[in-house]
Scaffold this motif. Structure first.
Motif, PDB file in Angstrom:
ATOM      1  N   SER A  20       0.840  -1.211   0.000  1.00 32.21           N
ATOM      2  CA  SER A  20       0.000   0.000   0.000  1.00 32.21           C
ATOM      3  C   SER A  20       0.869   1.254   0.000  1.00 32.21           C
ATOM      4  O   SER A  20       0.570   2.228  -0.700  1.00 32.21           O
ATOM      5  N   ALA A  21       1.939   1.235   0.776  1.00 28.84           N
ATOM      6  CA  ALA A  21       2.839   2.395   0.833  1.00 28.84           C
ATOM      7  C   ALA A  21       3.531   2.632  -0.507  1.00 28.84           C
ATOM      8  O   ALA A  21       3.704   3.787  -0.918  1.00 28.84           O
ATOM      9  N   VAL A  22       3.921   1.568  -1.173  1.00 31.32           N
ATOM     10  CA  VAL A  22       4.553   1.711  -2.498  1.00 31.32           C
ATOM     11  C   VAL A  22       3.569   2.377  -3.460  1.00 31.32           C
ATOM     12  O   VAL A  22       3.931   3.316  -4.187  1.00 31.32           O
ATOM     13  N   ILE A  23       2.337   1.926  -3.459  1.00 32.61           N
ATOM     14  CA  ILE A  23       1.322   2.489  -4.354  1.00 32.61           C
ATOM     15  C   ILE A  23       1.105   3.968  -4.047  1.00 32.61           C
ATOM     16  O   ILE A  23       1.075   4.813  -4.955  1.00 32.61           O
ATOM     17  N   VAL A  24       0.960   4.299  -2.769  1.00 33.11           N
ATOM     18  CA  VAL A  24       0.741   5.692  -2.371  1.00 33.11           C
ATOM     19  C   VAL A  24       1.944   6.552  -2.740  1.00 33.11           C
ATOM     20  O   VAL A  24       1.800   7.655  -3.290  1.00 33.11           O
ATOM     21  N   ALA A  25       3.151   6.076  -2.462  1.00 30.93           N
ATOM     22  CA  ALA A  25       4.360   6.854  -2.750  1.00 30.93           C
ATOM     23  C   ALA A  25       4.509   7.119  -4.243  1.00 30.93           C
ATOM     24  O   ALA A  25       4.787   8.252  -4.662  1.00 30.93           O
ATOM     25  N   VAL A  26       4.313   6.086  -5.043  1.00 31.30           N
ATOM     26  CA  VAL A  26       4.424   6.259  -6.498  1.00 31.30           C
ATOM     27  C   VAL A  26       3.357   7.237  -6.989  1.00 31.30           C
ATOM     28  O   VAL A  26       3.639   8.125  -7.806  1.00 31.30           O
ATOM     29  N   ALA A  27       2.153   7.108  -6.474  1.00 30.93           N
ATOM     30  CA  ALA A  27       1.066   8.005  -6.892  1.00 30.93           C
ATOM     31  C   ALA A  27       1.365   9.447  -6.487  1.00 30.93           C
ATOM     32  O   ALA A  27       1.222  10.375  -7.307  1.00 30.93           O
ATOM     33  N   VAL A  28       1.783   9.662  -5.254  1.00 32.30           N
ATOM     34  CA  VAL A  28       2.064  11.023  -4.785  1.00 32.30           C
ATOM     35  C   VAL A  28       3.211  11.641  -5.577  1.00 32.30           C
ATOM     36  O   VAL A  28       3.136  12.794  -6.010  1.00 32.30           O
ATOM     37  N   LEU A  29       4.274  10.878  -5.779  1.00 34.97           N
ATOM     38  CA  LEU A  29       5.429  11.433  -6.489  1.00 34.97           C
ATOM     39  C   LEU A  29       5.127  11.705  -7.965  1.00 34.97           C
ATOM     40  O   LEU A  29       5.498  12.756  -8.493  1.00 34.97           O
ATOM     41  N   SER A  30       4.450  10.781  -8.620  1.00 31.07           N
ATOM     42  CA  SER A  30       4.198  10.986 -10.050  1.00 31.07           C
ATOM     43  C   SER A  30       3.069  11.981 -10.290  1.00 31.07           C
ATOM     44  O   SER A  30       3.219  12.915 -11.095  1.00 31.07           O
ATOM     45  N   GLY A 156       3.168   3.087   7.539  1.00 29.36           N
ATOM     46  CA  GLY A 156       3.869   4.335   7.833  1.00 29.36           C
ATOM     47  C   GLY A 156       5.377   4.189   7.748  1.00 29.36           C
ATOM     48  O   GLY A 156       6.073   5.085   7.264  1.00 29.36           O
ATOM     49  N   PHE A 157       5.882   3.067   8.216  1.00 30.32           N
ATOM     50  CA  PHE A 157       7.327   2.821   8.143  1.00 30.32           C
ATOM     51  C   PHE A 157       7.769   2.777   6.680  1.00 30.32           C
ATOM     52  O   PHE A 157       8.751   3.419   6.299  1.00 30.32           O
ATOM     53  N   ALA A 158       7.034   2.041   5.873  1.00 30.56           N
ATOM     54  CA  ALA A 158       7.393   1.919   4.456  1.00 30.56           C
ATOM     55  C   ALA A 158       7.214   3.245   3.716  1.00 30.56           C
ATOM     56  O   ALA A 158       8.029   3.591   2.860  1.00 30.56           O
ATOM     57  N   LEU A 159       6.180   3.996   4.065  1.00 34.74           N
ATOM     58  CA  LEU A 159       5.947   5.281   3.407  1.00 34.74           C
ATOM     59  C   LEU A 159       7.061   6.268   3.730  1.00 34.74           C
ATOM     60  O   LEU A 159       7.355   7.159   2.941  1.00 34.74           O
ATOM     61  N   THR A 160       7.691   6.105   4.860  1.00 34.54           N
ATOM     62  CA  THR A 160       8.837   6.936   5.225  1.00 34.54           C
ATOM     63  C   THR A 160      10.114   6.397   4.588  1.00 34.54           C
ATOM     64  O   THR A 160      10.908   7.141   4.018  1.00 34.54           O
ATOM     65  N   THR A 161      10.322   5.100   4.692  1.00 34.26           N
ATOM     66  CA  THR A 161      11.604   4.496   4.328  1.00 34.26           C
ATOM     67  C   THR A 161      11.798   4.295   2.828  1.00 34.26           C
ATOM     68  O   THR A 161      12.888   4.568   2.311  1.00 34.26           O
ATOM     69  N   LEU A 162      10.800   3.818   2.127  1.00 30.69           N
ATOM     70  CA  LEU A 162      10.974   3.516   0.706  1.00 30.69           C
ATOM     71  C   LEU A 162      11.351   4.737  -0.126  1.00 30.69           C
ATOM     72  O   LEU A 162      12.265   4.656  -0.955  1.00 30.69           O
TER      73      LEU A 162
END
Length: 187
Positions: A20-30, A156-162
């Motif tokens: 879920s964090a990977v999906i959110v991070a990619v979406a927010v960044l792109s 939350g950990f992954a959303l910070t770390t990845l």
């Protein structure tokens, strides 16, 4: 010391949070990079980009301040008001773990974002506030998730770390391709 293995159900919860964090991070960044309704100021020099990044990092520092305040509030409202009292350590264990992890993540974030800013172009500087947003949201969801269930901290950990890992890898790439003295004065 015997290592107790995690269960498939526990691993599933953690993997769900990471994915879920990977999906959110990619979406927010792109999406944020191309469609966010903000622009960054003109930053013609490395110094300008570093100052801008430091100012963004202030919001990340606020997550550490909030975590420290969580420990203080927990102490004030429990037997831990006397840190030597029986049960005081147990009362503050979870908030102290949040502070420790936030401090560790913040240290890495500051270093990586400053190096990244020294390599990014004007357009690329839009990533700095987006990465800061991910860090802050990641720390908040890490804290909330930890209080719900320790396994729920994974998102939350992954959303910070990845994003930090991706940023560090980008810094290494830039260092290898552009050189360590990129945009530094040779005078």
């Amino acid at each position: 010391m015997t290592l107790v293995k995690s269960t498939p159900q526990q691993k599933g919860h953690v993997l769900q949070g990471i994915i879920s964090a990977v999906i959110v991070a990619v979406a927010v960044l792109s999406i944020g990079y191309y469609y966010a309704p903000f622009s960054v100021p003109e930053m013609p020099t490395v110094f300008d980009r570093l100052v801008f990044t430091l100012r963004c990092l202030l919001f990340e520092v606020l997550t550490l301040i909030a975590a420290v305040q969580l420990v203080a509030r927990t102490r004030f409202q429990s037997v831990a008001i006397d840190p030597t009292a029986k049960g005081a350590q147990a009362a503050t264990e979870l908030p102290q773990r949040i502070v420790q992890n936030t401090l560790e993540q913040l240290l890495v974030s500051v270093m990586v974002k400053l190096v990244l800013a020294s390599y990014l172009t004007q357009d690329g500087m839009k990533f700095i506030p987006l990465l800061t947003l991910l860090f802050v949201v990641g720390r908040i969801t890490f804290c909330v998730g930890y209080f719900i269930s320790p396994l729920r901290r994974a998102f939350g950990f992954a959303l910070t770390t990845l994003p930090l890992i991706l940023s560090a890898a980008t810094c290494i790439f830039f260092t290898m391709t552009r050189g360590i003295s990129h945009e530094l004065s040779t005078k």
